[in-house]
Design a protein around this motif. Structure first.
Motif, short mmCIF file in Angstrom:
data_model
loop_
_atom_site.label_atom_id
_atom_site.label_comp_id
_atom_site.label_asym_id
_atom_site.label_seq_id
_atom_site.Cartn_x
_atom_site.Cartn_y
_atom_site.Cartn_z
N ALA A 111 59.91 6.24 17.49
CA ALA A 111 59.14 6.98 18.50
C ALA A 111 59.01 6.18 19.78
N ALA A 112 58.77 4.87 19.64
CA ALA A 112 58.63 4.01 20.83
C ALA A 112 59.96 3.94 21.57
N SER A 113 61.05 3.85 20.83
CA SER A 113 62.37 3.80 21.45
C SER A 113 62.69 5.10 22.19
N ASN A 114 62.35 6.24 21.57
CA ASN A 114 62.58 7.53 22.22
C ASN A 114 61.75 7.67 23.49
N ALA A 115 60.50 7.21 23.40
CA ALA A 115 59.63 7.28 24.58
C ALA A 115 60.20 6.43 25.71
N GLN A 116 60.72 5.25 25.37
CA GLN A 116 61.31 4.37 26.37
C GLN A 116 62.56 5.00 26.98
N ASP A 117 63.37 5.63 26.13
CA ASP A 117 64.58 6.30 26.63
C ASP A 117 64.22 7.43 27.59
N ASN A 118 63.17 8.21 27.23
CA ASN A 118 62.74 9.31 28.09
C ASN A 118 62.23 8.78 29.43
N LEU A 119 61.48 7.69 29.38
CA LEU A 119 60.96 7.10 30.61
C LEU A 119 62.10 6.63 31.51
N ALA B 13 58.22 15.44 32.61
CA ALA B 13 57.30 14.33 32.87
C ALA B 13 56.08 14.78 33.65
N THR C 207 57.48 4.53 13.75
CA THR C 207 56.80 4.08 14.97
C THR C 207 57.79 3.47 15.95
#
Length: 229
Positions: A12-20, A209, A9
């Motif tokens: 996944a949260a870190s990857n989502a933040q990096d993508n953002l 995005a 989890t």
């Protein structure tokens, strides 16, 4: 097991933040590149108001002012002010998009061409399109941002004059916009950018995005948008 799930989890949260952050960085770079063109377009809408105001002032300084002409000038200023306010608010939507706003795909292409034509001309580039009437609606922010980003990513590496051709087609479900760059004859020019070049990873991040399909080569790009209801 709970620890492993927590790690997944967290990853996944870190990857989502990096993508953002990657998407936001790309959008910022694009807006920095568009800033000069946006400012120019806003000034172009406001300049006529100043010109008519100066004419009105000269008329009112006359020994016997023609009130009919003065009234006409005031009416023109009023009309120009309303038009300028509308146009400037529309220009601002490039920087602060309205959620859910749509635009006909053909109009989105024209908006980008109007915004960038002056800057491209200064760089020795010409924009050309021969679009049929395409009323199919697509996301306004996605279309404007991605079309502009593709135009910059295609032309930033060039060190000489070129022509950019834009074509498009659409049906009830999808709208496809094709861009092609072709070198033309002429003297070279110094390709001075007002901010860093737009790179294809920037464009790809924004496309993902916005759920827009992007395909490109060194001299071509294709964007496929979902047609919205």
């Amino acid at each position: 097991m709970v620890s492993a799930l927590n790690d997944m989890t967290s990853t996944a949260a870190s990857n989502a933040q990096d993508n953002l952050m990657r998407v936001e960085a790309a959008r910022y770079a694009l807006l920095r590149r568009l800033a000069f063109s946006i400012r120019h377009q806003m000034v172009a809408h406001l300049q006529p108001i100043g010109m008519v105001t100066e004419l009105l002032e000269r008329r009112l300084r006359a020994p016997t002012p023609d009130l009919h002409q003065a009234h006409d000038s005031v009416a023109k200023i009023n009309g120009l002010s309303k038009a300028a306010a509308h146009d400037c608010l529309d220009v601002i939507t490039w920087m602060a998009p309205e959620p859910g706003a749509t635009v006909p795909v053909g109009q989105a292409v024209q908006d980008c061409m109007v915004l960038l034509r002056g800057n491209f001309s200064f760089r020795g580039l010409s924009l050309r399109s021969d679009l049929p009437e395409l009323p199919q609606p697509v996301g306004r922010s996605a279309a404007r941002m991605l079309l502009s980003a593709c135009l910059l990513a295609l032309t930033d590496p060039l060190d000489g004059p070129a022509e950019v051709t834009i074509s498009a087609q659409a049906n009830d479900e999808l709208a496809t916009v094709d861009l092609r760059v072709q070198r033309t004859e002429g003297d070279g020019y110094e390709n001075q950018l007002n901010y860093r070049a737009l790179l294809w990873p920037d464009v790809q991040a924004m496309a993902q995005a916005e759920d827009v399909e992007l395909a490109h080569t060194e001299s071509t790009a294709r964007l496929t948008f979902a047609v919205l209801d």
